[in-house]
Enzyme design. Structure first.
Site: not given
Length: 503
Positions: A168, A194, A256
């Protein structure tokens, strides 16, 4: 049952099965029917659609993903037949109604998701139900375990460490410092990361500027045996495949759900064989988590779930109110991380402080530093060049070559964005900076991104450069400049905010 000739479709629609409208009318099938496509004992479930022009009679159009799974080629004959409704649909509706799911029901949902028996619409319904109704810890534990079990499970000997950030915050390149610091102290830390999902650069995108990240499990074990650490892309491995499936429906929905956030992180750590974990929770304006109270609540849930999974976990609540360091974008971040490893006194304080703080916690968890002295040891390993040497060992072991920060190339086109007034930087929008960096081409254009010349609290004069946008495309740069003028991500204010007159 229909026998049809394969026609390969160059489209990315994984559930699509396309037949001619006349074939559909003369069959017992209807549009949107769930069907099984079978070829030589292999089966794939898809959703039936029809066309009068794209597909001839007697043909079946299959997207590349289905073609690969079945092992068919153009002209092969396949059969289609009705598929049974998924057993998990009633369980998805049960969660939509706000009820608690049994362990077996959760297992069925995850199994059918991974087996391709659920459509994206059905998976979206499940994800949305978690966003609205949530899950208790029993449900989250069951979901985490099954997500891990449906993919590859890696086994190691001894203690295996890892650090994970919930993300974030732009420029969060801490892993490129933490991994070599921890590995240089003798602890094993196989870091899987990722690629960017909504950010301008995931850790894997940054490391890929320097070396291979698509390693196999066997290659990872070799690299860790040689160096104690690695930095690889988790997507190249079959770890917790249900996680990637849910992410693909979360992204367009823009949600999310907390149960999936917890399960997503912990399933991949469980599958990777991690037993000592540090969770980084960036907190503040513009981060995923807005307050210390919210971050503390999330941390307690991570620790409770970890205890159930027998993973020793600690959480670090870190400042996430503005980008970490000054560089945003794969090459720019790789360059900044290398600079910090070469001479940390020349690197941004926020990057160095965060990295040695996180590394220090891991060093204490590993018993190589007494409680309260981990940060000091981490800084010492960084200052003496031990972390830099270890980083280069890892880069070479993964297939790259030794490189210095000044050798990293960034976008050949650039534009400076200037301050319109005298004043102080009062806010930097994480979302705004990310959007502009992506508009410039990041992360696909690894040389694109943003370099911040200022941080919150800095004094600036009219005309000073606030930040520089980089791109390898002149058109993308122009587009990013236009967006920058709309978003104005760096707020500069004078000390006098407003004058109130008597009249």
């Amino acid at each position: 049952m229909l026998f049809l000739k394969v026609r390969v479709l160059d489209i990315d629609l994984e559930n699509l099965v396309l037949i001619n409208s006349e074939d559909l009318k003369s069959s017992q099938y209807f549009p949107q029917d769930r069907v099984v496509v079978e070829f030589k004992g292999k089966e794939v479930i898809g959703i039936l659609h029809s066309s009068t022009t794209l597909i001839n009679r007697g043909e079946i159009g299959l997207p590349q993903k289905v073609v690969k799974e079945l092992g068919v080629k153009e002209g092969d004959i396949v059969t289609i037949k009705h598929a049974e409704k998924p057993k998990s649909l009633p369980y998805i509706r049960k969660k939509m109604d706000g009820n608690k799911l049994k362990k077996e029901e959760i297992f069925e949902i995850i199994d059918e998701m991974v087996d391709g028996k659920l459509t994206n619409i059905e998976i979206s319904a499940f994800v949305t139900s978690l966003y609205i109704n949530g899950m208790d810890m029993d449900e989250i534990e069951a979901m985490t375990i099954r997500m891990a079990e449906t993919g590859e499970m890696v086994n190691w000997e001894g203690h295996i460490f890892d650090v994970h950030s919930i993300g974030g915050v732009p420029g969060n390149k801490y892993a490129l410092l933490v991994v070599p610091i921890v590995a240089s102290a003798g602890l094993k830390i196989p870091k899987t990361s990722s690629r960017a999902i909504t950010s301008a650069a995931g850790t894997a995108d940054v490391v890929e500027v320097l070396t291979r990240v698509d390693l196999t499990i066997e290659e990872i074990k070799r690299v860790v045996k040689e160096t104690n650490g690695c930095m690889v892309w988790g997507g190249a491995l079959d770890l917790a495949p249900a996680d990637d499936i849910t992410i693909n429906v979360e992204r367009p929905l823009g949600i999310d759900p907390e149960p999936l956030l917890l399960s997503s992180v912990m399933a991949k750590k469980l599958a990777m064989g991690v037993n000592k974990l540090l969770i980084d929770i960036p907190t503040g304006y513009g981060a995923k988590v807005k307050s210390i109270k919210e971050a503390s609540s999330l941390a307690r849930k991570f620790i409770e779930l970890s205890d159930r999974l027998r993973i020793v976990t600690e959480c670090a609540i870190t400042y996430g109110g503005q980008p970490i360091g000054r560089a945003i974008g794969p090459a720019l971040e790789a360059k900044e991380a290398l600079l910090a490893l070469e001479d940390y006194t020349q690197a941004p304080t926020s990057l160095v402080e965060k990295s040695i703080s996180l590394a220090g916690i891991l060093l204490e968890m590993g018993g190589v530093a007494p409680t309260g002295e981990g940060k000091e040891l981490a800084e010492d390993l960084l200052a003496r060049g031990k972390a830099h040497d270890k980083f280069m060992e890892i880069i070479v072991a993964q297939g790259g070559k030794e490189v210095s920060s000044d050798e990293i190339e960034v976008g050949k086109y650039k534009a400076d964005i200037h301050s319109p007034i005298d004043g102080y930087v009062t806010r930097i929008s994480n979302a705004g900076i990310t959007k502009i960096a992506k508009e410039a081409g990041a992360p696909n254009d690894k040389k694109a991104g943003i370099y911040l010349n200022v941080k919150v609290g800095n004094k600036v004069e009219k005309g000073d450069v606030l930040y520089t946008i980089y791109s390898d495309s002149e058109e993308r740069l122009k587009s990013a400049i236009k967006l920058a003028r709309i978003l104005y991500p760096i707020k500069v204010e004078g000390m006098l905010l407003q004058k109130i007159s008597r009249f």
